[in-house]
Design an enzyme around this catalytic site. Sequence first.
Site, short mmCIF file in Angstrom:
data_model
loop_
_atom_site.label_atom_id
_atom_site.label_comp_id
_atom_site.label_asym_id
_atom_site.label_seq_id
_atom_site.Cartn_x
_atom_site.Cartn_y
_atom_site.Cartn_z
N PRO A 166 9.33 5.72 -3.73
CA PRO A 166 10.21 6.75 -4.31
C PRO A 166 9.49 7.87 -5.04
O PRO A 166 10.12 8.82 -5.48
CB PRO A 166 11.08 5.95 -5.27
CG PRO A 166 10.22 4.82 -5.70
CD PRO A 166 9.39 4.46 -4.51
N CYS A 188 2.93 -5.05 -2.87
CA CYS A 188 3.64 -5.75 -3.95
C CYS A 188 3.81 -7.22 -3.58
O CYS A 188 4.76 -7.86 -4.01
CB CYS A 188 5.01 -5.12 -4.19
SG CYS A 188 4.94 -3.40 -4.72
#
Length: 414
Positions: free
Chosen positions: A218, A360
Site C-alpha cells: 500500500p 512477511c
Amino acid sequence: SSRFSRFRRVAHSPSPAQSMGGKGWRGKRKNRGKGKGAGGDQDGEGEGEAPRKARKTESERARNDIWREEPGSWEKVNESYEAYYKRQRVCPEEDWPKLLQALRTGLPVAIRINRMRYGSASLCERLREMRDACAGDEGREHFAPVQLSWYQHSLAWHWHGLERRTVKKDRRNVQLKDFLTQRERSGLISRQEAVSMIPPLFLSVEPHHMVLDLCAAPGSKTAQILEIMHFPPAGKDTYGAPTSPSGMVVANELQWKRANMLAHQVQRLGSPCAAVVNMDAQFFPEVWVTGADGNPTPLRFDRVLCDVPCSGDGTMRKTPYIWRSWTLRDGLALHVRQLGILLRGLDLLKVGGRLVYSTCSLNPVEDEAVVAAALQRHGRAIALVPPAGFEGLNAAKGLREWIIQEPSGGAFYE
C-alpha cells in the site's frame, strides 16, 4: 515477523526475464470497457468472476469483523502450523515457546514521523513529553510511547501496550486515536508496523539514487524511502529553501486499485521524486534513457526493493484469522512467483547496486529457498552481503537447511 536478504550486484548476468522486456505484463483485463448498457454495472465490471470475488471479499471482511468484535472466542492454536515450523527450526528450541507466545499477543501500534513536514521536530518533543508524563503511573503507563532506538533521528515510535484494534474500538483511547488521526491526515505521520520499517533501512538509500520498489502497495515502504532520500538536504535554492534530491523512486504495483491507493499515499508526502506505475513485477519492462554518448541505454537502478507477495504467516499478531486458515499449500504455491520477481529485480539492478528481498512469512520455502535459487541462477554475478547493524535491533543468520513437506501434509524431504 519478517525475513530479509540483501544482495549486491557484482556483474551482469542476463536472464530470460530480461529478454522478454515488457511484453509479459501486457494482457486483456476481464470485462474491459463494460459499463452501463453493456451488460456491466456502474464500475465497469460484468456479471462473471467479479461478483464472486466481491462476495468473497465481503465474507473475508465479515470474518475479520468477528475477530474485532469477539476476540475472546478465538483460539490461537494451529497444530499443523506449530508442527511444521518447529520441525523447520526457525528459532532455537529453547526460544520456541517464546515465539508462540509472541505470535499470540497483539501487534503494538507504531508510527513513523515524516521529517519532510513542518512540525516533525515539535511532534518528537511532544511524544517525549507524553512518555515522561505517563512514566511510573500504572493507570497510564500503556499510553507512554516508546522510541524505536534503531531508527534514525528518533522518527519511529510505538505504544507497546496498545493494539491497533484496541485504539480503534476502546473508548478510553479516543483522545489518542484523534491525536494520531489528525496527524496522519496532514501527512505528518504514517502508521506503519515496526518490522515493516526495516527493509528500506537495509537499502542504504542516498539522495542521488534511482530506486525501484517492485511490489509497492500500500505504499508505506515507498513513502519511507522517499523520506530517507530527503533526510540529508540536497542543497538550497536562491531563496534559501532546501532543494529536492536528484534521485527518484519508481513504485510499481500489479493491481490497478492498489496502485491508485499507492499514488494517494505517495501524494501525501509532496515529494517531486516519485512515480507510480502499474505492471507485473515479474515482467517489468525495459526503460530506455539517453546515455552520455547520446545513444539509448537501458535504465538500471541503484537500489531495488522486492517486498514480494507471500503467505503472510508471520503476521498472526495483526491477522489472527491465519491461525485458522493456514495450510502448507500457501507458501509452496508462491515460491515460483517470488523467485520470478527477485530475478527480474536483479536484472534491473546496476553493477555495484543493492537489492533487498523481504517477505512477511517465516517459511524458508518463501525466504531462504528463493534466495538460494537466485544465487544458484546467477552464480558469481551477485553476492549475498550482511545488512548493516542497527542499535537495539536483534538479528540472526538465515537457515542453511530446511525441509519440504508434501502439500497434503505427508512425507518430509530434506
